[in-house]
Design an enzyme around this catalytic site. Structure first.
Site: not given
Ligand SMILES: Cc1cc2nc3c(=O)[nH]c(=O)nc-3n(C[C@H](O)[C@H](O)[C@H](O)COP(=O)(O)OP(=O)(O)OC[C@H]3O[C@@H](n4cnc5c(N)ncnc54)[C@H](O)[C@@H]3O)c2cc1C
Length: 469
Positions: A8, A11, A14, A16, A47, A154, A302
């Site tokens: 998307s 959206i 996250v 972080v 690190k 989606v 996540l």
């Molecule tokens: C406070 C905090 C600290 C963290 N620290 C660490 C750390 O030190 N080390 C570590 O390994 N991990 C850490 N994490 C976890 C880390 O953020 C995630 O592992 C990593 O960023 C991967 O995120 P993701 O891709 O699962 O989700 P996101 O980064 O949220 O990406 C989701 C993606 O899906 C897309 N999307 C969502 N819904 C739709 C839809 N309906 N249609 C189309 N696209 C969509 C969004 O546009 C986005 O591109 C931390 C998390 C938090 C909350």
């Protein structure tokens, strides 16, 4: 195989997640990407491990370092086990972990974990990086290697009669068909949770934190080489050194502290009370889905779950999930014959990390808030953690007992011993009779000297990051 990334445009990620374990190095090695290529693009640093500050109030144990285990530790680990063992039996020997580990020294000196070529031991290390830039970098790599990109949100899915996903429906009312789907939609778990309705198992009973507030500060002249995790009133703050800034965040429990108070405490801690740098507030869903591979869909990141970021394990779990998935499909096929076993292993992986994280909370000795008192008094102690604490308290050898009882943990006995001794979780000290050396005890001066000499083979983080030098 054709791969399409559907993302998307509105959206966003996250934003972080800036710390890793050594697993990420294996991942980059596997996909054939050199540090000199990705690290500068992602403002990444090396690190050594994580410093924990203020979790224990026992005198002499107010902070400790959790190293990434390396080959060189074999030379000091036995002495570490010996001393912590003696200390657990009430003998007053030096048992704080930091003096036993080279990377604790390197971190204190702001040296990186990559030695000069003549150093005879292999070092394992992690990275710090800008999470958004790593995402962009990997997207670019995937597209270069033949994946296609579909910018779309989606909004629905069409299911087959058997419950498999037949296609995704976008906000432009387009249909995207595929044989297999990987849900990387973040906390929303769009496919796995929303449409396939896989239940979510919360870890809230032993992990209270559900929120975070994030603020950047300027990088210091000498770039650090460790994450610092400092306990605050209702949670803890991370400090992660990148090349261009320090990433900071306060992870806290909204049951004990509201967002404004958390931001104020973080600003105070960072000396930013009068600064107009904007803070970002986040909610976290802590737990995991019941099944990570459901029908023809795999959840990753996540969307499959999250254990709070204390040991920076999320990408470690992502990597483990990917490697296990590939191995399972290779041996049992994509139709699902190996699915139950795979799901059980990934769940166990989550639980093993959770138990190590929970230990940080239940062993805290802080008295400054109900948050810390309730964490210490929490009786919801997972069974594996109870077993490990029991071994430690009983004075038996931690590594052999964990092996004998077949206690599986993603953390080695060394990591557990660092945590337990780093908190000063020992009986009261009594002097050795007549002040004699305990038989077999290594002189701490020899260990200091060994580590001092080893450290001469390592350069500063700043120097290491000059890839063209
Ligand atoms: C406070 C905090 C600290 C963290 N620290 C660490 C750390 O030190 N080390 C570590 O390994 N991990 C850490 N994490 C976890 C880390 O953020 C995630 O592992 C990593 O960023 C991967 O995120 P993701 O891709 O699962 O989700 P996101 O980064 O949220 O990406 C989701 C993606 O899906 C897309 N999307 C969502 N819904 C739709 C839809 N309906 N249609 C189309 N696209 C969509 C969004 O546009 C986005 O591109 C931390 C998390 C938090 C909350």
């Amino acid at each position: 195989m054709e791969v399409a990334l559907v993302e998307s445009p509105d959206i966003g990620t996250v934003g972080v997640g800036e710390g890793s374990t050594p697993r990420l190095k294996i991942f980059f090695d596997t996909i054939g990407v050199e540090e000199a290529e990705w690290m500068p693009r992602c403002n990444a640093t090396y690190k050594n491990g994580i410093s924990f500050v203020g979790w224990s109030t026992r005198p002499g144990y107010e902070h400790y370092f959790h190293p990434f285990a390396s080959q060189v530790d074999q030379h000091t680990k036995t002495a570490f086990y010996f001393n912590t063992h003696a200390r657990r039996h009430g003998i007053d020997v030096h048992a704080h972990p930091d003096r036993f580990f080279l990377t604790a020294r390197l971190s204190a000196n702001r040296q990186g974990p990559k030695p000069d070529e003549s150093f005879p031991f292999v070092m394992d290390y992690g990275y710090h990086f800008d999470a958004g830039l790593v995402g962009e970098f990997l997207k670019e790599k995937a597209l270069q290697r033949g994946a296609t990109y579909i910018p779309a949100r989606v909004v629905n899915v069409n299911l087959e009669a058997n419950g498999d996903i037949e296609s995704l429906v976008t906000d432009a009312d387009e249909k995207i068909e595929a044989d297999f789907f990987i849900d990387c939609s973040g906390f929303s778990g769009t496919l796995i949770q929303k449409f396939l309705k896989v239940p979510f198992v919360s870890y809230g009973e032993n992990l209270f934190n559900d929120s975070a507030v994030v603020l950047p500060t300027e990088q210091e002249a000498k770039i650090g080489s460790q994450t610092v995790s400092t306990a605050l009133s209702f949670g803890w703050a991370w400090q992660i050194p990148l090349t261009h800034r320090i990433g900071n965040g306060y992870v806290y429990s909204s049951s004990f502290c509201d967002a404004d108070d958390a931001e104020k405490e973080l600003r105070q801690y960072l000396g930013l009370l009068d600064s107009d740098v904007e803070a970002r507030h986040l909610k976290m869903k802590v737990g995991r889905v019941e099944r990570h591979w459901e029908r023809n869909c795999l959840a990753l990141g996540l969307s499959q779950g999250f254990i709070e970021p204390l040991e920076a394990t999320a990408l470690n779990i992502v990597c483990n999930t990917i490697y296990d998935f590939i191995a399972t499909v290779d041996s049992d096929g994509i139709a699902g014959a190996g699915r139950d076993g795979f799901n059980a292993r990934v769940n166990e992986g989550f639980e093993m990390v959770r138990d190590y994280i929970v230990a940080h909370y239940i062993l805290n000795t802080r008295e400054d808030s109900d948050y810390w008192r309730q964490n210490a008094a929490n009786t919801q102690v997972p069974e594996r953690l109870q077993q490990i604490l029991q071994i430690w308290k009983s004075g038996q050898g931690l590594a052999p007992e964990m092996e004998r009882l077949q206690i599986q943990s993603s953390y080695t006995a060394m990591s557990w011993a660092c945590l337990l001794s780093g908190y000063g979780f020992f009986p009261e000290a009594r002097d050795v009779q007549g002040g004699e050396q305990v038989a077999g005890q290594v002189d701490m001066n020899d260990i200091d000297e060994f580590i001092r000499r080893c450290a001469l083979n390592f350069r500063s983080q700043n120097e290491l990051l000059r890839f063209d030098a």
